[in-house]
Design an enzyme around this catalytic site. Structure first.
Site, mmCIF file in Angstrom:
data_model
loop_
_atom_site.group_PDB
_atom_site.id
_atom_site.type_symbol
_atom_site.label_atom_id
_atom_site.label_comp_id
_atom_site.label_asym_id
_atom_site.label_seq_id
_atom_site.Cartn_x
_atom_site.Cartn_y
_atom_site.Cartn_z
ATOM 1 N N SER A 146 0.858 -1.194 0.000
ATOM 2 C CA SER A 146 0.000 0.000 0.000
ATOM 3 C C SER A 146 0.887 1.234 0.000
ATOM 4 C CB SER A 146 -0.856 -0.005 1.274
ATOM 5 O OG SER A 146 -1.487 1.239 1.439
ATOM 6 N N TYR A 159 -2.382 -0.802 10.648
ATOM 7 C CA TYR A 159 -2.322 -1.118 9.206
ATOM 8 C C TYR A 159 -1.109 -0.449 8.569
ATOM 9 C CZ TYR A 159 -3.849 -1.233 4.292
ATOM 10 O OH TYR A 159 -3.923 -1.433 2.935
ATOM 11 N N ILE A 192 -8.214 1.877 -4.279
ATOM 12 C CA ILE A 192 -8.734 0.935 -5.279
ATOM 13 C C ILE A 192 -10.263 0.999 -5.218
ATOM 14 C CG2 ILE A 192 -8.719 -1.451 -6.118
ATOM 15 C CD1 ILE A 192 -6.283 -1.955 -4.258
HETATM 16 N N1 LIG Z 1 -8.866 -1.161 -1.195
HETATM 17 C C1 LIG Z 1 -7.951 -0.204 -1.247
HETATM 18 O O1 LIG Z 1 -8.266 0.971 -1.501
HETATM 19 C C2 LIG Z 1 -6.492 -0.542 -0.991
HETATM 20 C C3 LIG Z 1 -5.542 0.473 -1.019
HETATM 21 C C4 LIG Z 1 -4.196 0.159 -0.842
HETATM 22 C C5 LIG Z 1 -3.818 -1.149 -0.625
HETATM 23 N N2 LIG Z 1 -4.761 -2.131 -0.602
HETATM 24 C C6 LIG Z 1 -4.309 -3.496 -0.364
HETATM 25 O O2 LIG Z 1 -4.760 -4.295 -1.433
HETATM 26 C C7 LIG Z 1 -5.097 -5.592 -0.962
HETATM 27 C C8 LIG Z 1 -6.525 -5.919 -1.346
HETATM 28 O O3 LIG Z 1 -7.364 -4.877 -0.873
HETATM 29 P P1 LIG Z 1 -8.961 -5.056 -0.872
HETATM 30 O O4 LIG Z 1 -9.536 -3.743 -0.444
HETATM 31 O O5 LIG Z 1 -9.382 -5.698 -2.113
HETATM 32 O O6 LIG Z 1 -9.052 -6.073 0.338
HETATM 33 P P2 LIG Z 1 -10.322 -6.501 1.236
HETATM 34 O O7 LIG Z 1 -11.504 -6.629 0.368
HETATM 35 O O8 LIG Z 1 -10.417 -5.620 2.439
HETATM 36 O O9 LIG Z 1 -9.802 -7.882 1.780
HETATM 37 C C9 LIG Z 1 -9.272 -8.863 0.916
HETATM 38 C C10 LIG Z 1 -9.367 -10.162 1.603
HETATM 39 O O10 LIG Z 1 -8.508 -10.208 2.741
HETATM 40 C C11 LIG Z 1 -9.012 -11.225 3.584
HETATM 41 N N3 LIG Z 1 -8.855 -10.821 4.982
HETATM 42 C C12 LIG Z 1 -9.355 -9.737 5.590
HETATM 43 N N4 LIG Z 1 -9.029 -9.734 6.896
HETATM 44 C C13 LIG Z 1 -8.292 -10.848 7.092
HETATM 45 C C14 LIG Z 1 -7.675 -11.412 8.207
HETATM 46 N N5 LIG Z 1 -7.762 -10.822 9.409
HETATM 47 N N6 LIG Z 1 -7.008 -12.570 8.049
HETATM 48 C C15 LIG Z 1 -6.928 -13.171 6.835
HETATM 49 N N7 LIG Z 1 -7.518 -12.695 5.733
HETATM 50 C C16 LIG Z 1 -8.180 -11.537 5.880
HETATM 51 C C17 LIG Z 1 -10.489 -11.369 3.276
HETATM 52 O O11 LIG Z 1 -10.745 -12.657 2.797
HETATM 53 P P3 LIG Z 1 -11.840 -13.612 3.495
HETATM 54 O O12 LIG Z 1 -12.774 -12.765 4.287
HETATM 55 O O13 LIG Z 1 -12.463 -14.316 2.350
HETATM 56 O O14 LIG Z 1 -10.993 -14.494 4.326
HETATM 57 C C18 LIG Z 1 -10.740 -10.409 2.156
HETATM 58 O O15 LIG Z 1 -11.515 -10.950 1.145
HETATM 59 C C19 LIG Z 1 -4.849 -5.571 0.551
HETATM 60 O O16 LIG Z 1 -3.572 -6.080 0.834
HETATM 61 C C20 LIG Z 1 -4.899 -4.105 0.886
HETATM 62 O O17 LIG Z 1 -4.135 -3.790 2.044
HETATM 63 C C21 LIG Z 1 -6.084 -1.859 -0.763
#
Ligand SMILES: NC(=O)c1ccc[n+]([C@@H]2O[C@H](COP(=O)([O-])OP(=O)(O)OC[C@H]3O[C@@H](n4cnc5c(N)ncnc54)[C@H](OP(=O)(O)O)[C@@H]3O)[C@@H](O)[C@H]2O)c1
Length: 257
Positions: A146, A159, A192
């Protein structure tokens, strides 16, 4: 059989990464914690990509403030061994978002759980995947990190710390694993377009136009393309970071029109 393993891929960015690799003809293993959601996602991926092998694995490893269940990770890889699946590419997408954690209100255990998920659990996955990559002549690991590893945001102390720690982990693994032809890199998204953002109309009214010079946030597919680059196109690249944030990190102050 060679596969890519993508963690946390039943929703949002993980889905886009699965779809990118499957559409390019790669076999996919993905994980999630909820067996029902994993089964539903597996069914839908298989219907969409009938020509590749797609397996969903429900793993709810014990991760709390004190421990990370390395045995659960070992069992996942032993299960894949029994199926003859070699994880050539590991994509560490799942993350504990640690939303709304406040310094003076949340117990220290909340902080520790986020660090254990985003750093220690991912380290376990790398360790067990890399052991097999070493035996099979190489492989590669991609962290979904991130841009908050560099520029902090409010009420996300655990985080932000975990994403900074993840970058250190990525670099250290790149150094230790390079001699086995294992490359380790990180994609650094900014915002995202996930369901979390879409549910927040105030965000769309202000953030993309003011906080990114490109004027838009990333789609999951933009992140998936960056993962693909590291996995499939970057033979001489390890220990590297690719920022995919519309220029958010380099912009010093919001644009007011
Ligand atoms: N969304 C953004 O704006 C953003 C920005 C910068 C970076 N990122 C990074 O990009 C990646 C994907 O982001 P996203 O927003 O698509 O993610 P998300 O929807 O919040 O989570 C992705 C998956 O992570 C799993 N997860 C959540 N908490 C967990 C825990 N405590 N232990 C194990 N698994 C867990 C969940 O899978 P299950 O519930 O199916 O287990 C969830 O489907 C992440 O690494 C995030 O930090 C996201």
């Amino acid at each position: 059989m060679k596969s890519v393993l993508i963690t946390g891929a039943t929703i949002n960015t993980g889905v886009a990464i699965v779809e990118k690799f499957a559409s390019e003809g790669k076999n996919v293993v993905f994980t999630g914690r909820d067996p029902v959601k994993v089964a539903e996602a597996e069914k839908s991926y298989r219907a969409k990509f009938p020509n590749v092998d797609i397996i969903g694995c429900a793993i709810d490893s014990l991760i709390d403030e004190r421990t990370v269940d390395e045995d659960g990770v070992a069992e996942l890889f032993e299960f894949l061994d029994t199926k003859g699946i070699f994880v050539e590419t590991l994509v560490l997408n799942a993350a504990d978002q640690g939303l709304g954690q406040k310094i003076f209100e949340n117990p220290i255990t909340d902080f520790m759980k986020v660090l254990n998920t985003n750093v220690v659990w991912n380290y376990c996955l790398c360790k067990h995947a890399a052991a097999r990559m070493k035996e099979n002549g190489g492989g590669n690991i991609v962290f979904i990190n991130s841009n908050t590893a560099y520029r902090a945001i409010p009420d996300r102390v655990a985080y932000v710390a975990s994403k900074g720690g993840q970058l250190g982990l990525m670099r250290a693994l790149a150094i230790d694993l390079g001699k086995y032809n294992i490359r380790v890199n990180a994609v650094l998204p900014g915002m995202i377009r996930t369901d979390r953002w879409v549910k927040n109309p105030d965000f769309y009214a202000t953030v993309p136009s003011r906080y990114t010079p490109i004027g838009d946030v990333a789609d999951g597919a933009d992140i998936a393309d960056a993962v693909w680059y590291f996995a499939e196109c970057a033979r001489n690249t390890t220990g590297a970071e690719l920022v995919v944030d519309g220029g958010n990190t380099v912009q010093l102050y919001p644009i007011i029109k």
